[in-house]
Design an enzyme around this catalytic site. Structure first.
Site, PDB file in Angstrom:
ATOM      1  N   HIS A 176      -3.064  18.651 -71.297  1.00 10.68           N
ATOM      2  CA  HIS A 176      -3.235  19.265 -69.955  1.00 10.68           C
ATOM      3  C   HIS A 176      -3.606  18.120 -69.243  1.00 10.68           C
ATOM      4  O   HIS A 176      -3.397  18.032 -68.039  1.00 10.68           O
ATOM      5  CB  HIS A 176      -4.150  20.296 -69.953  1.00 10.68           C
ATOM      6  CG  HIS A 176      -3.634  21.590 -70.829  1.00 10.68           C
ATOM      7  ND1 HIS A 176      -4.562  21.965 -71.864  1.00 10.68           N
ATOM      8  CD2 HIS A 176      -2.795  22.597 -70.548  1.00 10.68           C
ATOM      9  CE1 HIS A 176      -3.920  23.112 -72.436  1.00 10.68           C
ATOM     10  NE2 HIS A 176      -2.718  23.325 -71.726  1.00 10.68           N
TER      11      HIS A 176
ATOM     12  N   LYS B 183       6.543  19.089 -74.176  1.00 11.88           N
ATOM     13  CA  LYS B 183       6.092  19.844 -75.291  1.00 11.88           C
ATOM     14  C   LYS B 183       6.652  21.290 -75.249  1.00 11.88           C
ATOM     15  O   LYS B 183       7.133  21.651 -76.358  1.00 11.88           O
ATOM     16  CB  LYS B 183       4.317  19.956 -75.355  1.00 11.88           C
ATOM     17  CG  LYS B 183       3.875  21.264 -76.206  1.00 11.88           C
ATOM     18  CD  LYS B 183       3.717  20.584 -77.522  1.00 11.88           C
ATOM     19  CE  LYS B 183       2.994  21.545 -78.554  1.00 11.88           C
ATOM     20  NZ  LYS B 183       2.984  23.000 -78.227  1.00 11.88           N
TER      21      LYS B 183
HETATM   22  P1  AMP Z   1      -0.319  25.993 -71.825  1.00 12.44           P
HETATM   23  O1  AMP Z   1      -1.553  25.966 -71.197  1.00 12.44           O
HETATM   24  O2  AMP Z   1      -0.095  25.943 -73.363  1.00 12.44           O
HETATM   25  O3  AMP Z   1       0.471  26.984 -71.120  1.00 12.44           O
HETATM   26  O4  AMP Z   1       0.359  24.644 -71.267  1.00 12.44           O
HETATM   27  C1  AMP Z   1       0.168  24.310 -69.759  1.00 12.44           C
HETATM   28  C2  AMP Z   1       1.247  22.960 -69.548  1.00 12.44           C
HETATM   29  O5  AMP Z   1       0.659  21.877 -70.281  1.00 12.44           O
HETATM   30  C3  AMP Z   1       2.644  23.238 -69.942  1.00 12.44           C
HETATM   31  O6  AMP Z   1       3.589  22.516 -68.859  1.00 12.44           O
HETATM   32  C4  AMP Z   1       2.733  22.509 -71.145  1.00 12.44           C
HETATM   33  O7  AMP Z   1       3.789  22.225 -71.649  1.00 12.44           O
HETATM   34  C5  AMP Z   1       1.790  21.444 -71.116  1.00 12.44           C
HETATM   35  N1  AMP Z   1       1.376  20.943 -72.355  1.00 12.44           N
HETATM   36  C6  AMP Z   1       0.601  21.549 -73.375  1.00 12.44           C
HETATM   37  N2  AMP Z   1       0.417  20.682 -74.589  1.00 12.44           N
HETATM   38  C7  AMP Z   1       1.133  19.611 -74.057  1.00 12.44           C
HETATM   39  C8  AMP Z   1       1.136  18.235 -74.676  1.00 12.44           C
HETATM   40  N3  AMP Z   1       0.647  18.150 -76.116  1.00 12.44           N
HETATM   41  N4  AMP Z   1       1.710  17.383 -73.936  1.00 12.44           N
HETATM   42  C9  AMP Z   1       2.152  17.409 -72.933  1.00 12.44           C
HETATM   43  N5  AMP Z   1       2.161  18.622 -72.298  1.00 12.44           N
HETATM   44  C10 AMP Z   1       1.543  19.627 -72.771  1.00 12.44           C
END
Ligand code: AMP
Length: 280
Positions: A37, A149
Site C-alpha cells: 500500500h 497484485k
Molecule cells: P486492499 O487494501 O487489499 O484492497 O488493496 C488496496 C490497493 O493496494 C489495491 O489497489 C491493491 O492492488 C494494492 N495492493 C495490495 N497489495 C499489494 C502489493 N503487494 N503490491 C502492490 N499493490 C498492492
C-alpha cells in the site's frame, strides 16, 4: 494529516483544495496497511498536490462471511503509519456512510468479471465496482492508484472507467513482495508461522514458469505450475490460469495473445492468497 469519517467533511476539504487548483491523487484501500500500500501512496504523493487514502472494508465485495469477519482491521495503527507518508487525508467512513440504503444494483464488466476471481467469488467484482465508483464520485480525484497484485481487479476498473467515461486516470503499480517473494497482502497476517514459511512456494512456481514458458504449451505450463505449488502439501490451489492480459481469456497457444499472464488463487489453511506474473 486530516482524518475524516463523513463524505461531507471530506468534500468540504477537497472542494477548497480544488478551488486552489490543487491536483488530487487517491489510493483506495481496505486498511491493514503494508509496504505494498505504502508504495502506491508514495507514488501518488509524488504525482499530486493532495493525496487521499480511503480505508474501508467493503462488505459487499466479500462473498465469504468468515473472510469479512476475519479481515484485519487496524485503523489506529494505519493512521500512525500514514503520518509517515505523503498522505494528506484519510477517509475512513463507517458502512452506513457509504451505503445509507441497501445495495440492490449489480455491476458487470463485459464478461471480465466472469473468470478467475469472478468465477470463484460470485458477486465480488460487482461489489468492488460499486464501491470504487462511489469513492471516485465522492473524492473526484485526478488520478487513482491500484496495484497489479489484484490484476483482474485492475483490468475491470480500467474497463469501468473507459466504458462509463469516468473523469479519472487509473495508474497501475507493480506488485510489492517480501524478500522471499511472497506478494504482500493484508491477509498474510492471518498465516501461522508454519504457513508463512511455505507461502513463498507460490511465487517460486510462478517465477520458474516465467523462465521456462517458451518450452511448454500454455496447458502444460498450467499443469507444471499446479504440480510445483502442490509439492508443498499445505498449498491447495483453487485455480491456475494463463490468460491474455487485456481480454483475460485463456490462451491455447502463445501466438494467440500479445501479452500473457499467469494468475493463481491458493488456499493456505483458511487463508486464500492470490498472485500473478506477466510471462511476456
Ligand atoms: P486492499 O487494501 O487489499 O484492497 O488493496 C488496496 C490497493 O493496494 C489495491 O489497489 C491493491 O492492488 C494494492 N495492493 C495490495 N497489495 C499489494 C502489493 N503487494 N503490491 C502492490 N499493490 C498492492
Amino acid at each position: 494529516m486530516f482524518v475524516f469519517h463523513t463524505v461531507r467533511e471530506l468534500q468540504d476539504y477537497l472542494n477548497a483544495q480544488r478551488s486552489a487548483s490543487k491536483t488530487i491523487g487517491f489510493v483506495p484501500t481496505m486498511g491493514a496497511l503494508h509496504e505494498g500500500h505504502l508504495q502506491l501512496i508514495r507514488k501518488a504523493g509524488s504525482e499530486n498536490d493532495v493525496m487521499v487514502v480511503s480505508i474501508f472494508v467493503n462488505p459487499i465485495q466479500f462473498n465469504n462471511p468468515e473472510d469479512l469477519e476475519k479481515y484485519p482491521r487496524t485503523l489506529e495503527k494505519d493512521i500512525e503509519l500514514l503520518k509517515t507518508t505523503p498522505c494528506s487525508v484519510v477517509f475512513a467512513p463507517p458502512v452506513a456512510e457509504m451505503y445509507p440504503e441497501p445495495v440492490t444494483e449489480v455491476m458487470t464488466f463485459g464478461g471480465l468479471e466472469q473468470v478467475m476471481e469472478g468465477y470463484f467469488r460470485p458477486g465480488h467484482f460487482s461489489g468492488v465496482g460499486i464501491v470504487v465508483k462511489k469513492l471516485l464520485e465522492i473524492v473526484a480525484p485526478d488520478r487513482a492508484y491500484f496495484g497489479e497484485k489484484d490484476f483482474q481487479q485492475l483490468a475491470i476498473l480500467k474497463y469501468m472507467v473507459r466504458s462509463q467515461q469516468l473523469p479519472v486516470e487509473i495508474v497501475d503499480c507493480p506488485i510489492v513482495r517480501e524478500a522471499d517473494g511472497l506478494a504482500m497482502s493484508s491477509r498474510n497476517t492471518r498465516l501461522t508461522p508454519v504457513e508463512r514459511k511455505v507461502a513463498p512456494a507460490i511465487y517460486q512456481a510462478l517465477h520458474s514458469a516465467k523462465l521456462q514458458y517458451v518450452s511448454h504449451s500454455p496447458e502444460d505450463l498450467k499443469k507444471k505450475i499446479w504440480e510445483d505449488i502442490t509439492k508443498e502439501p499445505l498449498l491447495k490451489p483453487e485455480y491456475v490460469e494463463i490468460v491474455d492480459t487485456e481480454t483475460l481469456k485463456p490462451i491455447a497457444k502463445w501466438d494467440d495473445a500479445p501479452h500473457a499472464i499467469v494468475c493463481v488463487a491458493v488456499f493456505l489453511g483458511s487463508v486464500r492468497l492470490i498472485d500473478n506474473i506477466v510471462l511476456y
